[in-house]
Design a protein around this motif. Structure first.
Motif, PDB file in Angstrom:
ATOM      1  N   VAL A 127       1.231   9.395  -1.855  1.00 22.80           N
ATOM      2  CA  VAL A 127       1.503   8.132  -2.551  1.00 22.80           C
ATOM      3  C   VAL A 127       2.395   7.237  -1.699  1.00 22.80           C
ATOM      4  CG1 VAL A 127       2.606   7.074  -4.570  1.00 22.80           C
ATOM      5  CG2 VAL A 127       1.253   9.169  -4.837  1.00 22.80           C
ATOM      6  N   GLY A 128       1.888   6.056  -1.364  1.00 22.16           N
ATOM      7  CA  GLY A 128       2.693   5.034  -0.704  1.00 22.16           C
ATOM      8  C   GLY A 128       3.254   4.120  -1.779  1.00 22.16           C
ATOM      9  N   ASN A 129       4.526   4.271  -2.120  1.00 19.07           N
ATOM     10  CA  ASN A 129       5.111   3.523  -3.236  1.00 19.07           C
ATOM     11  C   ASN A 129       5.742   2.203  -2.766  1.00 19.07           C
ATOM     12  OD1 ASN A 129       5.779   3.207  -5.984  1.00 19.07           O
ATOM     13  ND2 ASN A 129       7.836   3.988  -5.641  1.00 19.07           N
ATOM     14  N   LYS A 130       6.021   1.340  -3.738  1.00 14.22           N
ATOM     15  CA  LYS A 130       6.641   0.018  -3.543  1.00 14.22           C
ATOM     16  C   LYS A 130       5.687  -0.977  -2.889  1.00 14.22           C
ATOM     17  CE  LYS A 130      11.252   2.088  -3.282  1.00 14.22           C
ATOM     18  NZ  LYS A 130      12.588   2.079  -2.646  1.00 14.22           N
ATOM     19  N   SER A 131       4.414  -0.929  -3.298  1.00 16.14           N
ATOM     20  CA  SER A 131       3.425  -1.863  -2.760  1.00 16.14           C
ATOM     21  C   SER A 131       3.704  -3.307  -3.169  1.00 16.14           C
ATOM     22  CB  SER A 131       2.011  -1.460  -3.203  1.00 16.14           C
ATOM     23  OG  SER A 131       1.889  -1.501  -4.614  1.00 16.14           O
ATOM     24  N   ASP A 132       4.582  -3.501  -4.169  1.00 18.32           N
ATOM     25  CA  ASP A 132       4.971  -4.867  -4.547  1.00 18.32           C
ATOM     26  C   ASP A 132       5.813  -5.526  -3.462  1.00 18.32           C
ATOM     27  OD1 ASP A 132       8.096  -4.372  -5.719  1.00 18.32           O
ATOM     28  OD2 ASP A 132       6.734  -2.664  -5.848  1.00 18.32           O
ATOM     29  N   LEU A 133       6.360  -4.735  -2.528  1.00 15.84           N
ATOM     30  CA  LEU A 133       7.187  -5.267  -1.438  1.00 15.84           C
ATOM     31  C   LEU A 133       6.387  -5.353  -0.146  1.00 15.84           C
ATOM     32  CD1 LEU A 133      10.477  -3.247  -2.127  1.00 15.84           C
ATOM     33  CD2 LEU A 133       9.938  -5.597  -2.831  1.00 15.84           C
ATOM     34  N   SER A 134       5.136  -5.794  -0.256  1.00 12.73           N
ATOM     35  CA  SER A 134       4.239  -5.790   0.905  1.00 12.73           C
ATOM     36  C   SER A 134       4.724  -6.678   2.042  1.00 12.73           C
ATOM     37  CB  SER A 134       2.828  -6.216   0.486  1.00 12.73           C
ATOM     38  OG  SER A 134       2.859  -7.486  -0.117  1.00 12.73           O
ATOM     39  N   LYS A 135       5.525  -7.702   1.719  1.00  8.11           N
ATOM     40  CA  LYS A 135       6.030  -8.578   2.790  1.00  8.11           C
ATOM     41  C   LYS A 135       7.032  -7.850   3.685  1.00  8.11           C
ATOM     42  CE  LYS A 135       9.774 -10.577   0.060  1.00  8.11           C
ATOM     43  NZ  LYS A 135       9.726 -10.893  -1.318  1.00  8.11           N
ATOM     44  N   ASN A 136       7.590  -6.736   3.169  1.00 13.47           N
ATOM     45  CA  ASN A 136       8.518  -5.920   3.952  1.00 13.47           C
ATOM     46  C   ASN A 136       7.865  -4.631   4.456  1.00 13.47           C
ATOM     47  OD1 ASN A 136      10.669  -7.732   3.417  1.00 13.47           O
ATOM     48  ND2 ASN A 136      10.986  -6.765   1.416  1.00 13.47           N
ATOM     49  N   ARG A 137       6.562  -4.592   4.406  1.00 14.76           N
ATOM     50  CA  ARG A 137       5.814  -3.380   4.747  1.00 14.76           C
ATOM     51  C   ARG A 137       6.059  -2.947   6.190  1.00 14.76           C
ATOM     52  NH1 ARG A 137       0.992  -0.864   3.100  1.00 14.76           N
ATOM     53  NH2 ARG A 137       0.628  -2.392   1.443  1.00 14.76           N
ATOM     54  N   GLU A 138       6.330  -1.628   6.351  1.00 19.29           N
ATOM     55  CA  GLU A 138       6.445  -1.032   7.686  1.00 19.29           C
ATOM     56  C   GLU A 138       5.330  -0.018   7.934  1.00 19.29           C
ATOM     57  OE1 GLU A 138      10.314   0.647   8.310  1.00 19.29           O
ATOM     58  OE2 GLU A 138      11.349  -1.297   8.211  1.00 19.29           O
ATOM     59  N   VAL A 139       4.677   0.417   6.845  1.00 17.04           N
ATOM     60  CA  VAL A 139       3.580   1.382   6.958  1.00 17.04           C
ATOM     61  C   VAL A 139       2.322   0.737   6.388  1.00 17.04           C
ATOM     62  CG1 VAL A 139       2.750   3.694   6.387  1.00 17.04           C
ATOM     63  CG2 VAL A 139       5.217   3.276   6.628  1.00 17.04           C
ATOM     64  N   GLN A 140       1.300   0.613   7.204  1.00 16.54           N
ATOM     65  CA  GLN A 140       0.051   0.007   6.764  1.00 16.54           C
ATOM     66  C   GLN A 140      -0.738   0.965   5.875  1.00 16.54           C
ATOM     67  OE1 GLN A 140      -0.551  -3.258   7.350  1.00 16.54           O
ATOM     68  NE2 GLN A 140       1.482  -3.160   8.329  1.00 16.54           N
ATOM     69  N   GLU A 141      -1.473   0.408   4.937  1.00 18.52           N
ATOM     70  CA  GLU A 141      -2.258   1.230   4.020  1.00 18.52           C
ATOM     71  C   GLU A 141      -3.226   2.137   4.786  1.00 18.52           C
ATOM     72  OE1 GLU A 141      -4.996   0.759  -0.029  1.00 18.52           O
ATOM     73  OE2 GLU A 141      -4.317  -1.018   1.076  1.00 18.52           O
ATOM     74  N   GLU A 142      -3.794   1.617   5.864  1.00 17.01           N
ATOM     75  CA  GLU A 142      -4.749   2.392   6.646  1.00 17.01           C
ATOM     76  C   GLU A 142      -4.102   3.641   7.243  1.00 17.01           C
ATOM     77  OE1 GLU A 142      -8.436   3.316   7.483  1.00 17.01           O
ATOM     78  OE2 GLU A 142      -7.879   1.470   6.425  1.00 17.01           O
ATOM     79  N   GLU A 143      -2.821   3.544   7.583  1.00 16.18           N
ATOM     80  CA  GLU A 143      -2.109   4.703   8.127  1.00 16.18           C
ATOM     81  C   GLU A 143      -2.009   5.810   7.076  1.00 16.18           C
ATOM     82  OE1 GLU A 143       1.352   3.745  10.932  1.00 16.18           O
ATOM     83  OE2 GLU A 143       1.232   1.959   9.660  1.00 16.18           O
ATOM     84  N   GLY A 144      -1.710   5.418   5.852  1.00 14.37           N
ATOM     85  CA  GLY A 144      -1.646   6.392   4.765  1.00 14.37           C
ATOM     86  C   GLY A 144      -2.992   7.051   4.536  1.00 14.37           C
TER      87      GLY A 144
END
Length: 224
Positions: A127-144
């Protein structure tokens, strides 16, 4: 996850399934649990001390599942309870914070611990949590997704704050646990029936003597 899921709090349960939540401190495990169990989000959520757990009844297909979810502190100094924490768990939510790469980097460490103390058939959802903070994303969804595929895990990004995919993450896990349990029970029942038939068929043997006399006797050497 579709119309096959509904929620219930008062019905008798068909199964009790234990699941655990693991990951670094501050990734949002407690708020994911509180969102799932009570539909609450705590802005003043403090680090978990030791272990907390919650129950919730859910309906999957025609079965009532009592979901018991354990949440533990991510800090190393609280890890003495490891073996008892994992004992009997059939599923796990392995959580990282998409805005903190270090929490994603530690996933393999948590996964190693999980596999060391749990059974090989455990259902694990990354689970990659805190997707509401996407502007501060350091881990891309594709990596997960790639990590989940490599390690044989299920994957989902969630937001406990916005209640995005939280129910789906838990329900995906528990539906897979139910599927495995039903299949295992079916295989056990089939094996038991096969063994019974083998015993029944093996208790008598036909002995031909000079092709003229046929006798039936009880075989007692192998069966109690």
């Amino acid at each position: 996850m579709g119309d096959s899921y509904s929620y219930s709090y008062d019905e008798e349960c068909d199964y009790l399934f234990k699941a655990v939540m693991i990951g670094d401190s501050g990734v949002g495990k407690s708020n994911l649990l509180s969102r799932f169990a009570k539909d609450e989000f705590r802005f003043d959520s403090k680090p978990t001390i030791g272990v907390e757990f919650a129950y919730r009844n859910i309906k999957i297909a025609d079965k009532i599942i009592k979901a018991q979810i354990w949440d533990t502190a991510g800090q190393e100094r609280f890890r003495a309870i490891t073996s008892s924490y994992y004992r009997g768990a059939l599923g796990a939510l392995l959580v990282y914070d998409i805005t903190r790469r270090a929490t994603f980097g530690n996933i393999k460490k948590w996964l190693k611990e999980l596999r060391e103390y749990s059974n090989s058939h455990m259902i694990i959802v990354l689970v990659g949590n805190k997707s509401d903070l996407s502007k501060n994303r350091e881990v891309q969804e594709e990596e997960g997704k790639e990590l989940a595929e490599t390690e044989g895990l299920y994957f989902m990004e969630t937001s406990a704050l916005e209640n995005l995919n939280v129910q789906d993450a838990f329900l995906q896990m528990f539906s897979k646990i139910l599927e495995n349990t039903v299949q295992k029970n079916l295989e056990t029942k089939t094996n038991d029936q096969t063994k019974t038939m083998n015993v029944l068929q093996g208790r008598k043997e036909i002995i031909n003597i000079d092709h003229e006399v046929t006798a039936t006797k009880q075989s007692s050497c192998c069966y109690q």
